[in-house]
Design an enzyme around this catalytic site. Structure first.
Site, PDB file in Angstrom:
ATOM      1  CG  HIS A  43      -1.952  -1.131   1.248  1.00 35.02           C
ATOM      2  ND1 HIS A  43      -2.960  -1.176   2.010  1.00 35.02           N
ATOM      3  CD2 HIS A  43      -2.161  -2.017   0.264  1.00 35.02           C
ATOM      4  CE1 HIS A  43      -3.740  -2.311   1.737  1.00 35.02           C
ATOM      5  NE2 HIS A  43      -3.320  -2.866   0.734  1.00 35.02           N
TER       6      HIS A  43
ATOM      7  CD  GLU B  81      -1.727   4.422   3.424  1.00 33.37           C
ATOM      8  OE1 GLU B  81      -1.493   3.447   2.346  1.00 33.37           O
ATOM      9  OE2 GLU B  81      -2.915   4.666   3.852  1.00 33.37           O
TER      10      GLU B  81
ATOM     11  CB  CYS C  41      -6.341  -0.463   4.964  1.00 31.96           C
ATOM     12  SG  CYS C  41      -4.607  -1.336   4.954  1.00 31.96           S
TER      13      CYS C  41
ATOM     14  CB  CYS D 246      -1.620   1.461   6.222  1.00 32.82           C
ATOM     15  SG  CYS D 246      -1.250   0.808   4.569  1.00 32.82           S
TER      16      CYS D 246
END
Ligand code: ZN
Length: 187
Positions: free
Chosen positions: A79, A81, A114, A117
């Site tokens: 992801h 991040e 999420c 993260c």
């Protein structure tokens, strides 16, 4: 058969796209960069519609950027991040962004993180999290953010991580909408 090796790198367009020398004075300036990065990612179809960056909190100096690479890299954890945080560790030669003698760092992300993260943000040592679009905005186009609860944020805040939400939310929402309009895959 030997285990595969991993090589994690941003798409080649990213480095020349970013102004690395600029001081991004305000959190809005920082979010604008993150959203521009996400828009370019959607335009070039190099991954999901999420982008992030790590800055020195007090100077606005840019450390690293990240875009979502999960689908093209065959890697469920990449992801935006996580990519930005992993690259920050590599750039600063430290597993923690809160190591002795370091300035405070922050993660600016185009969308509320999420569950994974949020965990990575906790372990990263950042002092501040800045988000654009909301969890609900991501869920509205079909993404599942996983088990993220109000208590998850309360825990981070108790541990000294400041959270600033809905910065440039409209622009960040438009990024998600552009991805859907372009026929992007929701995964
Ligand atoms: Zn995530």
């Amino acid at each position: 058969m030997p285990s595969p090796r991993l090589h994690i790198a941003l798409p080649p367009w990213v480095d020349p796209f970013v102004d690395w020398e600029r001081r991004y004075a305000t959190i809005e300036d920082r979010m604008d960069l993150v959203i521009e990065l996400g828009r370019e990612q959607v335009r070039r179809a190099t991954g999901g519609p999420f982008s992030a960056a790590v800055f020195e909190r007090d100077t606005g100096s840019l450390v690293t950027v990240g875009v979502n690479l999960a689908v093209p890299s065959h890697n469920c954890v990449l992801h935006a991040e996580v990519v930005a945080l992993m690259l920050a560790g590599a750039r600063l030669h430290s597993h923690s962004l809160r190591a002795e003698g370091m300035p405070a760092h922050e993660l600016v992300t185009s969308c509320e993180p999420c569950a994974m993260c949020l965990g990575a943000i906790f372990w990263s040592g950042v002092a501040r999290l800045v988000t654009g679009a909301t969890k609900g905005d991501a869920e509205a186009i079909g993404y599942d953010e996983g088990p993220v609860f109000a208590e998850s944020y309360a825990y981070l805040e108790r541990k000294g991580i400041e959270v600033v939400r809905e910065v440039r939310r409209t622009g960040a929402q438009a990024l998600l909408a552009a991805y859907v309009a372009g026929g992007g895959v929701i995964y």
